[in-house]
Write a protein that holds these residues in place. Structure first.
Motif, PDB file in Angstrom:
ATOM      1  N   GLU A  18      53.754  61.067  26.694  1.00  0.00           N
ATOM      2  CA  GLU A  18      52.698  60.362  27.028  1.00  0.00           C
ATOM      3  C   GLU A  18      52.932  58.792  26.877  1.00  0.00           C
ATOM      4  O   GLU A  18      53.316  58.619  25.688  1.00  0.00           O
ATOM      5  CB  GLU A  18      51.349  60.721  26.233  1.00  0.00           C
ATOM      6  CG  GLU A  18      50.974  62.055  26.742  1.00  0.00           C
ATOM      7  CD  GLU A  18      49.705  62.636  25.960  1.00  0.00           C
ATOM      8  OE1 GLU A  18      48.975  61.921  25.549  1.00  0.00           O
ATOM      9  OE2 GLU A  18      49.670  63.877  25.813  1.00  0.00           O
ATOM     10  N   VAL A  19      52.605  58.072  27.696  1.00  0.00           N
ATOM     11  CA  VAL A  19      52.804  56.407  27.651  1.00  0.00           C
ATOM     12  C   VAL A  19      51.510  55.697  28.218  1.00  0.00           C
ATOM     13  O   VAL A  19      50.553  56.343  28.733  1.00  0.00           O
ATOM     14  CB  VAL A  19      54.013  55.927  28.334  1.00  0.00           C
ATOM     15  CG1 VAL A  19      55.255  56.423  27.798  1.00  0.00           C
ATOM     16  CG2 VAL A  19      53.756  56.297  29.820  1.00  0.00           C
ATOM     17  N   ALA A  20      51.337  54.641  27.849  1.00  0.00           N
ATOM     18  CA  ALA A  20      50.065  53.881  28.000  1.00  0.00           C
ATOM     19  C   ALA A  20      50.264  53.542  29.599  1.00  0.00           C
ATOM     20  O   ALA A  20      49.135  53.528  30.253  1.00  0.00           O
ATOM     21  CB  ALA A  20      50.180  52.552  27.313  1.00  0.00           C
ATOM     22  N   ARG A  21      51.200  53.121  30.114  1.00  0.00           N
ATOM     23  CA  ARG A  21      51.723  52.968  31.688  1.00  0.00           C
ATOM     24  C   ARG A  21      53.204  53.325  31.946  1.00  0.00           C
ATOM     25  O   ARG A  21      53.766  53.663  31.050  1.00  0.00           O
ATOM     26  CB  ARG A  21      51.179  51.593  31.940  1.00  0.00           C
ATOM     27  CG  ARG A  21      52.097  50.643  31.153  1.00  0.00           C
ATOM     28  CD  ARG A  21      52.264  49.131  31.629  1.00  0.00           C
ATOM     29  NE  ARG A  21      53.082  48.274  30.671  1.00  0.00           N
ATOM     30  CZ  ARG A  21      54.371  48.162  31.077  1.00  0.00           C
ATOM     31  NH1 ARG A  21      55.028  48.839  31.707  1.00  0.00           N
ATOM     32  NH2 ARG A  21      55.355  47.160  30.114  1.00  0.00           N
TER      33      ARG A  21
ATOM     34  N   LEU B   2      59.899  51.797  27.200  1.00  0.00           N
ATOM     35  CA  LEU B   2      58.638  51.801  26.355  1.00  0.00           C
ATOM     36  C   LEU B   2      58.701  52.868  25.343  1.00  0.00           C
ATOM     37  O   LEU B   2      59.353  53.785  25.490  1.00  0.00           O
ATOM     38  CB  LEU B   2      57.599  52.448  27.468  1.00  0.00           C
ATOM     39  CG  LEU B   2      57.311  51.209  28.580  1.00  0.00           C
ATOM     40  CD1 LEU B   2      56.265  51.935  29.729  1.00  0.00           C
ATOM     41  CD2 LEU B   2      56.628  49.854  27.922  1.00  0.00           C
TER      42      LEU B   2
ATOM     43  N   ALA C  47      57.019  55.915  23.685  1.00  0.00           N
ATOM     44  CA  ALA C  47      55.839  57.188  24.135  1.00  0.00           C
ATOM     45  C   ALA C  47      54.998  57.420  22.816  1.00  0.00           C
ATOM     46  O   ALA C  47      55.484  57.199  21.589  1.00  0.00           O
ATOM     47  CB  ALA C  47      56.524  58.177  24.650  1.00  0.00           C
ATOM     48  N   SER C  48      53.704  57.779  23.009  1.00  0.00           N
ATOM     49  CA  SER C  48      52.664  58.152  21.943  1.00  0.00           C
ATOM     50  C   SER C  48      53.104  59.625  21.435  1.00  0.00           C
ATOM     51  O   SER C  48      52.684  59.981  20.334  1.00  0.00           O
ATOM     52  CB  SER C  48      51.370  57.904  22.387  1.00  0.00           C
ATOM     53  OG  SER C  48      51.234  58.760  23.469  1.00  0.00           O
TER      54      SER C  48
ATOM     55  N   THR D  66      56.306  62.326  32.812  1.00  0.00           N
ATOM     56  CA  THR D  66      55.589  61.097  32.205  1.00  0.00           C
ATOM     57  C   THR D  66      54.131  61.046  32.473  1.00  0.00           C
ATOM     58  O   THR D  66      54.053  61.188  33.549  1.00  0.00           O
ATOM     59  CB  THR D  66      56.447  59.852  32.614  1.00  0.00           C
ATOM     60  OG1 THR D  66      57.851  59.957  32.189  1.00  0.00           O
ATOM     61  CG2 THR D  66      55.651  58.669  31.898  1.00  0.00           C
TER      62      THR D  66
ATOM     63  N   ALA E  64      50.827  59.114  32.146  1.00  0.00           N
ATOM     64  CA  ALA E  64      49.978  57.903  31.781  1.00  0.00           C
ATOM     65  C   ALA E  64      48.611  57.766  32.444  1.00  0.00           C
ATOM     66  O   ALA E  64      48.391  57.974  33.797  1.00  0.00           O
ATOM     67  CB  ALA E  64      50.766  56.726  32.699  1.00  0.00           C
ATOM     68  N   ALA E  65      47.800  57.564  31.590  1.00  0.00           N
ATOM     69  CA  ALA E  65      46.211  57.715  32.042  1.00  0.00           C
ATOM     70  C   ALA E  65      46.189  59.194  32.768  1.00  0.00           C
ATOM     71  O   ALA E  65      46.551  59.905  32.059  1.00  0.00           O
ATOM     72  CB  ALA E  65      45.816  56.390  32.928  1.00  0.00           C
TER      73      ALA E  65
END
Length: 317
Positions: free
Chosen positions: A25-28, A36, A38-39, A106, A108-109
């Motif tokens: 999971e990423v912000a974008r 980036l 990842a969360s 991946t 994102a949102a």
């Protein structure tokens, strides 16, 4: 491919892929060449075939999974997860010299991207079981197309094809499809068009009818949060998505739709009723992380399907 002599008495037979999904999971989404952080990172059982089989079983259907996995820990994990969902895994072959398929997702949102390493999904060595007693045979395109074509020929019940990942479909295969399920990108590819905008309902209908003219009996186009459109030679049906509190992960929504749609057809429902159940299932699936995370809630579908806005029926001119 030759058929084995084993008889199949399950109402839904899913012939397709089994993967281990690795989800970050990423912000974008990253730009090319960009790194980036990842969360989160999770691993779970997926693959379009496995997801659709689990969705059908969780919604109450009797389901046989026909697939190939590696003779590795991931293959054992996949078999155990499918069995826990109520899927008969006796049709899953373990390939000694192959790895179980893997997918890298991946998120994102409310959107996602997916890369798939097929592994054992493309190293089938077993034939198909007899499909004479199946009510619905459900396939996707994460396995070799010749295998899908063999399944379409062998199916005696309704053959449902989820044309994903997208390819240009042969007319012989289209003519054997009782129902073709696509999203807007897959609709365009299947119809040989440069693009189809999901928001352009008339263009979706026109592209669907071009496929019907080539031989398939019905085309269902999923429209994400807008629901889905079903076209036959005489009728267009549209089901809108019921209100969804929050989209957590859309990875398994399309597979939830396909599995539940097949399960309802096997139960004897009309195309319109199956469409409403499938759209409702998709709206439940996006509320949970991982592809199959929300499928346990499908036991509630009979109580929730009435929340799906009424189908709009448009007779063909």
């Amino acid at each position: 491919m030759p058929n084995r002599e084993t008889q199949v008495s399950d109402r839904v037979v899913v012939i397709g892929s089994v993967n281990i999904d690795h989800t970050v999971e990423v912000a974008r989404f990253p730009h090319p060449g960009e790194t980036l952080l990842a969360s989160s990172l999770t691993s779970s059982v997926g693959g379009k075939g496995a997801n659709q089989a689990a969705a059908a079983a969780r919604s109450g259907a009797s389901v046989l999974m026909v697939a190939a996995v590696g003779n590795d820990a991931e293959g054992a994990q996949a078999l155990a997860t499918l069995a826990s969902a109520g899927v008969d895994t006796s049709g899953v072959h373990r390939v000694a010299d192959a790895r179980t398929g893997s997918a890298w997702i991946t998120v994102a949102a409310s959107d996602n991207t997916i890369l798939v390493a097929p592994g054992a999904n493309y190293q089938w060595s077993q034939g198909l079981p007899s499909l004479r007693q199946s009510d619905v045979v459900l396939c996707q395109l994460e396995i070799p197309v010749p295998l899908v074509e063999s399944a379409a020929v062998a199916a005696r019940g309704r053959f449902v094809l989820n044309a994903a990942p997208s390819v240009r479909l042969d007319d012989d295969l289209l003519r054997r499809c009782g129902v073709l399920i696509v999203n807007e990108h897959e609709l365009a590819e299947s119809a040989g068009l440069p693009d189809v905008d999901a928001a352009d309902t008339q263009r979706v209908i026109a592209a669907s009818r071009s496929l019907i003219a080539r031989g398939t009996s019905a085309v269902v186009t999923t429209l994400g949060g807008r629901g889905a459109i079903l076209c036959t030679t005489t009728t267009t049906l549209m089901a809108a998505t019921p209100p969804t509190p929050e989209v957590v992960d859309s990875t398994g929504a399309g597979d939830a739709f396909c599995g539940v749609f097949a399960a309802r057809l096997a139960a004897g429902d009309s195309l319109g009723t199956a469409l409403r159940y499938a759209v409702t299932a998709g709206s439940l699936a996006v509320r949970h992380p991982t592809a199959q995370g929300g499928y346990e809630s499908f036991a509630r579908l009979p109580d929730l399907v009435d929340q799906t806005p009424s189908i709009i029926e448009e007779p063909r001119p």
